[in-house]
Design a protein around this motif. Structure first.
Motif, PDB file in Angstrom:
ATOM      1  N   SER A   1      55.484  75.350  63.448  1.00  0.00           N
ATOM      2  CA  SER A   1      55.887  75.064  62.066  1.00  0.00           C
ATOM      3  C   SER A   1      54.714  74.627  61.203  1.00  0.00           C
ATOM      4  CB  SER A   1      56.978  73.993  62.050  1.00  0.00           C
ATOM      5  OG  SER A   1      56.521  72.801  62.669  1.00  0.00           O
ATOM      6  N   SER A   2      53.807  73.800  61.751  1.00  0.00           N
ATOM      7  CA  SER A   2      52.675  73.324  60.955  1.00  0.00           C
ATOM      8  C   SER A   2      51.714  74.470  60.621  1.00  0.00           C
ATOM      9  CB  SER A   2      51.931  72.213  61.694  1.00  0.00           C
ATOM     10  OG  SER A   2      51.427  72.681  62.934  1.00  0.00           O
ATOM     11  N   GLU A   3      51.493  75.360  61.587  1.00  0.00           N
ATOM     12  CA  GLU A   3      50.611  76.506  61.338  1.00  0.00           C
ATOM     13  C   GLU A   3      51.222  77.461  60.323  1.00  0.00           C
ATOM     14  OE1 GLU A   3      50.015  76.940  65.906  1.00  0.00           O
ATOM     15  OE2 GLU A   3      48.435  78.097  64.924  1.00  0.00           O
ATOM     16  N   ILE A   4      52.543  77.672  60.460  1.00  0.00           N
ATOM     17  CA  ILE A   4      53.222  78.560  59.511  1.00  0.00           C
ATOM     18  C   ILE A   4      53.170  77.975  58.102  1.00  0.00           C
ATOM     19  CG2 ILE A   4      55.486  79.465  58.863  1.00  0.00           C
ATOM     20  CD1 ILE A   4      56.073  79.789  61.861  1.00  0.00           C
ATOM     21  N   ALA A   5      53.412  76.671  57.993  1.00  0.00           N
ATOM     22  CA  ALA A   5      53.372  76.021  56.679  1.00  0.00           C
ATOM     23  C   ALA A   5      51.973  76.105  56.070  1.00  0.00           C
ATOM     24  CB  ALA A   5      53.810  74.566  56.808  1.00  0.00           C
ATOM     25  N   GLU A   6      50.935  75.955  56.902  1.00  0.00           N
ATOM     26  CA  GLU A   6      49.570  76.020  56.403  1.00  0.00           C
ATOM     27  C   GLU A   6      49.226  77.421  55.901  1.00  0.00           C
ATOM     28  OE1 GLU A   6      47.554  73.934  55.571  1.00  0.00           O
ATOM     29  OE2 GLU A   6      45.591  74.926  55.474  1.00  0.00           O
ATOM     30  N   ARG A   7      49.681  78.455  56.643  1.00  0.00           N
ATOM     31  CA  ARG A   7      49.417  79.825  56.198  1.00  0.00           C
ATOM     32  C   ARG A   7      50.128  80.106  54.878  1.00  0.00           C
ATOM     33  NH1 ARG A   7      46.699  79.049  59.926  1.00  0.00           N
ATOM     34  NH2 ARG A   7      45.743  80.526  61.376  1.00  0.00           N
TER      35      ARG A   7
END
Length: 687
Positions: free
Chosen positions: A586-592
Motif C-alpha cells: 500500500s505504501s509503495e502504491i500510494a507513493e507511485r
C-alpha cells in the motif's frame, strides 16, 4: 577600505603627479541609464564624482536605437516594479510617464526623459574617455587631459553593432545601424533579415507594410519571451511576422545555421539584379552554373518560352526546380541547404545581430578588442583587460555574446582589477538568460545595490534599513507580505537581489532591500533569525526554458514508466491477496500515485505554448504554491547556523498578497513554527 579613501583625500589636497589636472573619487564612464542612475545616487550623498560622456547629450543611444523607435518594455505608472523605464530617485519628480503615456514609448521620448533626469549632475559631454591603470587607482584621459580616479565605473553599455565580418559580399548587406528606416524604400521588394532577435523581428515588422516578402532567418531556435520568460528574448510587440508566416501571407521565418551564422563561411552575390546566398567557393562558378541550368531547362522543355511568357517569375523557378535534377540544388550553396540560390533570392539583405561591448574605452583603438598587443595608444603595462564571460550559459541552451559581459564579483567589481566596477547592462553577465539585468527596470536596482555596497565598504555607511517591532508571528507576516507586495528590486531582479529581515531575540527586526545574493552574509551578518524574501518562477520553470519541449517529452516518458510500475505493484498486490499471502504494497502504491500526480502537474505547467494560458497552470491551493506558473514570493528562514526552510507564498494576479486564506494564515503558521525553533536555540553573546 579606509586606506583607499584616505589615499584619495591626500591626492585631492596635494595635487597629482604626471600632469593630471584634477581628481575624483568616482569616475563614471557613460551617461546612459546605468551611468545616470549611479551619478544620481552619488550626487544625493555629495560624493566626489564625474561622468564622462562621449556624445553631446545623455542617453544618446536612444537618439538612434531602436531604429524603428518603439521601446519593447512596458510603461506603466503606479508601482515602481511595473514602471520599466524610470530610474530610481526621480530628480525633480521626473518620470517617463511625464513624456509618454504609451505602453511602449517612443525612443525619442525616452531620450528626452534621460536628458531631463540628468540636469544638475556633474557630466562632461563630448568627452571620449580612455581608462587606464595608474598605481592604486585609474586614470581617465580625455583629449590628452588626465583625470585621476580612485574608483572607476564603466557604464558604456552594449553600443557597438555586431557585424558579419567573415561573410563575403558584405557590400551587398545593409546593417541595422545604418539601414534606411523609411518603409517606402522597400516597396514591393523581397527582403531577407539575418538575425532572429528583437532587432531582427523589429525590422521585419517595420517593413511589413510595404515589402512584398520579408524572410527572417536566425541561426538558432527562435526564443520568444512569452515562452521563455526571459526579457531579452523576442517580445510580443515585435513578433507580428509570426502571424503572417503561420497564416501564409508570403513572409517566412527560418532557423538556419547555414545562412545567418557569422561564424560560417557564407557569401552574398548579386546576380541578375537580385541577391543570392552561396558558398564562397561558388562565387565565380555560380553565373556559369546558372547558365548551364537555363540551357538544360530549355533543352528539356519544348514549352519553355510559353511558360516563361505566362509566368515570367514563377515559370523560371518551376523550370529550374522541375527539369534540373534536385540533387544539384544543394551544390549551389556548397552544402545541403534549404536556401537554394536558384530559388530563394531577394532585393535586400539586412543584418540585425544585436550589439556588443565597446572595448576601446580601455585601448583607445578603433578596433574592438586589443588583447596582448599594442593596437592603440595605451601601453600594455597600463592596458585593462577584464575577464569576459564566454561559452555556454549554465542555465539555458545558449551561449554568452562574444566579449560583451565582464566577469564580476557579487559587488560588481571586475576580477583582478580592484576599484574597477561595471554598471548598467554590463552587470548582466551573472544573470544572463535568467533575470532582467539586460533591461532598465532590472539593472537600475543592481546599480543601486552597487552604490549601497560602495557606501558600505568605502564610507562605512550601513545598507539602508527599516526597523520593525515583530514580537508575534502575525506582525512579522505583515512585514514580509508588505515587502512582497511593494518590492521592486527583488521582483525585477528575481533570483539575484533579495530582501532580508533580521530578527533579534528582543522582538525587534531590521529589513533591507535589494541585496545581491552573494553579499547577504556580509550585509546582514549572523542575526538570531534571518528571513530572505525572493521572487521565483514556479517549479515548472526548473528546466531551462529553451528546453521546455524536451522536458515535456521526458516527463511524458516518466509518467509512462511510473504507470507501468504502479500497474505492476497493483498486480502483485492483487495476486498476493488472492493467494492469501501477506504482501503489503500500500505504501509503495500510494507513493507511485503521488509521483504520477506530481509529474503530471509539472508536465501540465511546463512552458508549452498551446497551454500557455490554461487555467490549470495556476494552482488553487496554497500547498501547491511552489508549482505556480507566475513569479511568486518565497520566504527562506534560518536560525543562526540552523538549517534553512522555505515557504512559498501563492501567486497573486494583482500583486497583492492579502488573502487571509491563501497568503496570511499559511505564512503566520510557518513563521510561528520557525520562531519557536529559533527561540529554543541558545543565542550567541553578540545577538
Amino acid at each position: 577600505m579606509a586606506m583607499r579613501s584616505s589615499l584619495f583625500v591626500v591626492l585631492l589636497l596635494h595635487g597629482l603627479p604626471g600632469g593630471a589636472t584634477d581628481s575624483f573619487e568616482y569616475c563614471v564612464i557613460g551617461a546612459g541609464p546605468g551611468g545616470l542612475q549611479l551619478a544620481s545616487l552619488l550626487h544625493s550623498r555629495a560624493r566626489s564624482y564625474v561622468v564622462f560622456e562621449r556624445s553631446s547629450a545623455s542617453g544618446s543611444f536612444f537618439e538612434t536605437y531602436p531604429r524603428h523607435r518603439k521601446l519593447n518594455s512596458f510603461n506603466k505608472a503606479g508601482k515602481l516594479r511595473h514602471d520599466q523605464h524610470s530610474l530610481l530617485g526621480g530628480r525633480r519628480g521626473v518620470a517617463v510617464a511625464d513624456f509618454s503615456r504609451d505602453a511602449h514609448p517612443d525612443a525619442g521620448d525616452y531620450a528626452a526623459y534621460l536628458r531631463a533626469y540628468s540636469r544638475d549632475l556633474r557630466i562632461r559631454y563630448n568627452s571620449d574617455a580612455i581608462l587606464t591603470r595608474e598605481g592604486d587607482g585609474y586614470r581617465a584621459t580625455v583629449d590628452g587631459t588626465e583625470h585621476r580616479c580612485a574608483v572607476a565605473v564603466v557604464a558604456t553599455g552594449l553600443g557597438v553593432p555586431n557585424r558579419l565580418y567573415k561573410m563575403r559580399g558584405l557590400e551587398h548587406v545593409d546593417e541595422y545601424a545604418t539601414m534606411s528606416v523609411d518603409p517606402r524604400n522597400y516597396t514591393n521588394q523581397t527582403v531577407v533579415v539575418l538575425g532572429a532577435g528583437n532587432s531582427g523581428f523589429e525590422t521585419a515588422q517595420a517593413l511589413a507594410d510595404t515589402a512584398a516578402h520579408v524572410w527572417l532567418v536566425g541561426r538558432n531556435r527562435v526564443a520568444l519571451a512569452m515562452e521563455s520568460r526571459y526579457s531579452g528574448d523576442v517580445r510580443a510587440g515585435v513578433n507580428g511576422i509570426l502571424d503572417s508566416y503561420q497564416l501564409k501571407s508570403l513572409d517566412a521565418v527560418a532557423e538556419s545555421p547555414g545562412v545567418a551564422d557569422p561564424r560560417r563561411d557564407t557569401a552574398v552575390i548579386r546576380h541578375g539584379g537580385t541577391l543570392r546566398f552561396v558558398d564562397p567557393g561558388w562565387v565565380r562558378k555560380f553565373p556559369r552554373q546558372q547558365a548551364w541550368r537555363r540551357a538544360t531547362a530549355r533543352k528539356h522543355s519544348r514549352d519553355w518560352d510559353v511558360v516563361a511568357e505566362i509566368h515570367p517569375t514563377i515559370g523560371a523557378k518551376w523550370m529550374m526546380e522541375g527539369v534540373v535534377n534536385s540533387s544539384n540544388h544543394s551544390l549551389f550553396a556548397g552544402r545541403p541547404a534549404m536556401w537554394d540560390p536558384g530559388i530563394w533570392y531577394s532585393d535586400r539583405v539586412i543584418s540585425c545581430h544585436g550589439f556588443r561591448f565597446n572595448h576601446t574605452v580601455f585601448s583607445g583603438s578603433p578596433t574592438q578588442i586589443c588583447s596582448r598587443r599594442p593596437c592603440g595608444p595605451v601601453p600594455l603595462t597600463k592596458l585593462i583587460e577584464p575577464l569576459m564571460h564566454s561559452g555556454k550559459v549554465a542555465v539555458a541552451n545558449a551561449s554568452y555574446p562574444t566579449a560583451s559581459y565582464p566577469v564580476l564579483s557579487s559587488g560588481y567589481e571586475a576580477v583582478a582589477y580592484p576599484g574597477l566596477y561595471f554598471a548598467g547592462v554590463l552587470m548582466h553577465g551573472s544573470d544572463y538568460k535568467r533575470s532582467s539585468g539586460n533591461m532598465v527596470h532590472g539593472f537600475r536596482h543592481s546599480v543601486e545595490a552597487l552604490f549601497n555596497w560602495l557606501e558600505l565598504t568605502r564610507h562605512g555607511s550601513g545598507w539602508p534599513a527599516n526597523s520593525h517591532d515583530v514580537r508575534f508571528p502575525a506582525q512579522l507576516a505583515t512585514v514580509l507580505l508588505g515587502m512582497a507586495g511593494d518590492a521592486a528590486a527583488s521582483y525585477s531582479m528575481h533570483g539575484e537581489l533579495l530582501d532580508v529581515v533580521a530578527l533579534h531575540p528582543n522582538g525587534t527586526a531590521a529589513s533591507v532591500e535589494g541585496v545581491p545574493r552573494g553579499l547577504v552574509d556580509v550585509v546582514v551578518p549572523n542575526p538570531h533569525m534571518r528571513l530572505l524574501v525572493e521572487f521565483r518562477w514556479g517549479e515548472n520553470a526548473s528546466a531551462p526554458p529553451h528546453q521546455a519541449r524536451e522536458r515535456r517529452v521526458f516527463l511524458a516518458a516518466e509518467i509512462d514508466r511510473l504507470q507501468k510500475e504502479l500497474a505492476s505493484l497493483e498486480t502483485a498486490a492483487d495476486v498476493a491477496k488472492r493467494m492469501g499471502e501477506s504482501c503489503n504494497r500500500s505504501s509503495e502504491i500510494a507513493e507511485r500515485k503521488r509521483l504520477i500526480g506530481a509529474v503530471r502537474h509539472e508536465r501540465r505547467m511546463t512552458n508549452n505554448m498551446p497551454q500557455l494560458f490554461g487555467q490549470g497552470r495556476h494552482p488553487l491551493k496554497q500547498s501547491d504554491a511552489a508549482r505556480s506558473y507566475w513569479l511568486h514570493p518565497v520566504v527562506r528562514c534560518a536560525c543562526r547556523e540552523g538549517d534553512a526552510r522555505e515557504h512559498h507564498i501563492a501567486e497573486s494576479a494583482d500583486g497583492e498578497y492579502d488573502s487571509m486564506l491563501h497568503h496570511v494564515l499559511p505564512l503566520v503558521n510557518f513563521l510561528q513554527a520557525e520562531m519557536e525553533k529559533c527561540s529554543n536555540r541558545t543565542p550567541d553573546v553578540d545577538s
